[in-house]
Design a protein around this motif. Structure first.
Motif, short mmCIF file in Angstrom:
data_model
loop_
_atom_site.label_atom_id
_atom_site.label_comp_id
_atom_site.label_asym_id
_atom_site.label_seq_id
_atom_site.Cartn_x
_atom_site.Cartn_y
_atom_site.Cartn_z
N VAL A 23 -7.04 102.87 -10.85
CA VAL A 23 -8.44 103.29 -10.67
C VAL A 23 -8.45 104.68 -10.05
N ASP A 24 -9.52 105.43 -10.28
CA ASP A 24 -9.66 106.74 -9.65
C ASP A 24 -10.02 106.57 -8.19
N HIS A 25 -9.85 107.63 -7.42
CA HIS A 25 -10.03 107.50 -5.97
C HIS A 25 -11.49 107.25 -5.58
N TRP A 26 -12.44 107.70 -6.38
CA TRP A 26 -13.84 107.41 -6.08
C TRP A 26 -14.10 105.91 -6.13
N THR A 27 -13.57 105.28 -7.19
CA THR A 27 -13.72 103.83 -7.34
C THR A 27 -12.99 103.09 -6.24
N ASN A 28 -11.80 103.55 -5.93
CA ASN A 28 -11.00 102.92 -4.87
C ASN A 28 -11.77 102.94 -3.56
N ASN A 29 -12.29 104.09 -3.19
CA ASN A 29 -13.02 104.22 -1.93
C ASN A 29 -14.28 103.36 -1.91
N GLY A 30 -15.05 103.43 -2.99
CA GLY A 30 -16.33 102.72 -3.01
C GLY A 30 -16.17 101.22 -2.85
N TRP A 31 -15.25 100.63 -3.61
CA TRP A 31 -15.06 99.19 -3.53
C TRP A 31 -14.43 98.76 -2.20
N ARG A 32 -13.42 99.50 -1.75
CA ARG A 32 -12.73 99.08 -0.53
C ARG A 32 -13.63 99.21 0.69
N TYR A 33 -14.30 100.36 0.84
CA TYR A 33 -15.16 100.54 2.02
C TYR A 33 -16.42 99.70 1.90
N GLY A 34 -16.91 99.52 0.68
CA GLY A 34 -18.07 98.66 0.50
C GLY A 34 -17.79 97.23 0.92
N ALA A 35 -16.62 96.71 0.53
CA ALA A 35 -16.25 95.34 0.92
C ALA A 35 -16.06 95.23 2.42
N VAL A 190 -19.92 104.56 -1.78
CA VAL A 190 -20.42 103.83 -2.95
C VAL A 190 -21.28 104.75 -3.81
N ALA A 191 -22.10 105.57 -3.16
CA ALA A 191 -22.92 106.53 -3.92
C ALA A 191 -22.03 107.51 -4.69
N MET A 192 -20.95 107.99 -4.06
CA MET A 192 -20.01 108.88 -4.74
C MET A 192 -19.32 108.18 -5.90
N MET A 193 -18.99 106.91 -5.71
CA MET A 193 -18.36 106.15 -6.79
C MET A 193 -19.30 106.05 -7.99
N ILE A 194 -20.55 105.76 -7.75
CA ILE A 194 -21.51 105.65 -8.86
C ILE A 194 -21.70 107.00 -9.55
N ALA A 195 -21.70 108.08 -8.76
CA ALA A 195 -21.95 109.41 -9.31
C ALA A 195 -20.73 109.99 -10.03
N ARG A 198 -15.06 106.75 -12.53
CA ARG A 198 -14.93 106.40 -13.94
C ARG A 198 -15.70 105.11 -14.21
N ASP A 199 -16.55 105.16 -15.22
CA ASP A 199 -17.41 104.02 -15.58
C ASP A 199 -18.26 103.57 -14.39
N ARG A 200 -18.59 104.54 -13.51
CA ARG A 200 -19.42 104.27 -12.34
C ARG A 200 -18.80 103.18 -11.44
N GLY A 201 -17.50 103.09 -11.46
CA GLY A 201 -16.80 102.13 -10.61
C GLY A 201 -16.63 100.76 -11.21
N MET A 202 -17.18 100.53 -12.38
CA MET A 202 -17.13 99.21 -12.98
C MET A 202 -15.77 98.89 -13.62
N GLY A 203 -14.89 99.89 -13.66
CA GLY A 203 -13.56 99.64 -14.20
C GLY A 203 -12.78 98.62 -13.41
N VAL A 204 -13.17 98.39 -12.16
CA VAL A 204 -12.51 97.38 -11.33
C VAL A 204 -12.59 96.00 -11.96
N LEU A 205 -13.68 95.76 -12.67
CA LEU A 205 -13.86 94.43 -13.29
C LEU A 205 -12.84 94.16 -14.39
N GLU A 206 -12.19 95.22 -14.88
CA GLU A 206 -11.18 95.05 -15.92
C GLU A 206 -9.77 94.94 -15.37
N LEU A 207 -9.62 95.07 -14.05
CA LEU A 207 -8.31 94.97 -13.44
C LEU A 207 -7.80 93.53 -13.48
N GLY A 208 -6.48 93.41 -13.41
CA GLY A 208 -5.89 92.09 -13.32
C GLY A 208 -6.08 91.50 -11.93
#
Length: 300
Positions: A23-35, A190-195, A198-208
């Motif tokens: 995942v890109d770092h925007w997605t990584n940050n958004g999901w990890r800090y959001g959780a 999270v706002a940066m991840m959406i903006a 990649r895929d507004r952070g939704m690529g996480v749903l495709e991870l194993g």
């Protein structure tokens, strides 16, 4: 608690580096800090419901949260360019940023910062980090150069964060202070991840399942649990002792990275890293001596 903090913060760079391939770092940050923020949210809401959350804390937390957000972006994105061991040595520049900021912001500490022990420690710290960065096979250009710049920038960002917490958050309980800061930081990331993600952070749903577990683990260990243990350690041992032990993080991360990713650092780099940690120890011992002297000053 302090050793558990060290273990948490040695594990996180390994997990983040692994996730950088998925995942890109925007997605990584958004999901990890959001959780992680969701873990802190009930405590903040409970304090607010009981009338124990000062209204002023929300304004006070703005500057620390901004510094924390910037540092977090630099830290996570650096994993895409350099290995974790080198990165965590670069983060030691935090102490340099703290020294400069404390000299400018807190006049009462200028005598301590000008002391021979403190200045010698800073000189060893900077020269040691320089040795780590310059004596390996890494080219300080292109992607690798960007990674080093991000690692050092993250160190300065975390130094600015520490200074901002001290300046703005000292009237508030540490756990509530970090809870509010984490909510602000999570909102921004999270706002940066959406903006930008990649895929507004939704690529996480495709991870194993394994990568999702790694992301959840890094969020809990590095942010939600790690910071609780960190504050508890400071409460029982003091800032200097706690920070001193955490200077061992680069060695733990470097060893783990060598096993997991095959990161190879030369003997000169390891020796330079030891010099940097020795310098950090001198800086912290100067702070400890100054604190002890202040406590022993008789009051009229």
């Amino acid at each position: 608690m302090l050793l558990a903090t060290l273990g948490c913060w040695c594990t996180v760079p390994i997990l983040v580096r692994h996730l950088a391939g998925y995942v890109d770092h925007w997605t990584n940050n958004g999901w990890r800090y959001g959780a992680a923020a969701l873990v802190w949210l009930p405590g903040v809401l409970l304090a607010a419901g009981r009338g124990r959350l000062p209204r002023t804390i929300w304004r006070a937390a703005l500057v620390p949260a901004a510094a924390n957000t910037a540092a977090q972006v630099a830290f996570t994105s650096a994993h895409s360019h350099i290995d974790p061991g080198l990165l965590t040595f670069g983060l030691r520049m935090q102490l340099v940023a703290v020294a400069v900021g404390a000299y400018l912001l807190f006049p009462g500490e200028r005598a301590m910062i000008r002391s021979p022990r403190y200045l010698a420690g800073l000189a060893l710290l900077v020269s040691g980090i320089g040795g780590v960065l310059l004596q390996g096979d890494l080219s300080l250009a292109g992607s690798s150069g960007l990674g080093v710049a991000l690692a050092v920038g993250a160190g300065f960002g975390y130094g600015a964060y520490a200074l901002a917490v001290r300046r703005f958050m000292h009237p508030y309980p540490p756990v509530l202070a970090f809870g509010v800061i984490s909510l602000y930081t999570a909102t921004a990331l999270v706002a940066m991840m959406i903006a930008f993600g990649r895929d507004r952070g939704m690529g996480v749903l495709e991870l194993g399942g394994r990568e999702r577990a790694y992301m959840a683990t890094s969020a809990m260990l590095g942010i939600a649990i790690g910071h609780v243990l960190y504050y508890a350690s400071i409460d029982r041992l003091g800032v200097a002792a706690t920070t001193g032990v955490l200077q061992l993080q680069p060695f733990g991360v470097g060893g783990a990275s060598a096993i997991v990713f095959g990161e190879a650092m030369t003997r000169l780099q390891w020796a330079s890293g030891a010099v940097a940690v020795l310098g950090a120890g001198l800086v912290l011992s100067a702070q400890k001596r100054a604190e002890r002297s202040r406590r022993n000053v008789p009051r009229s």
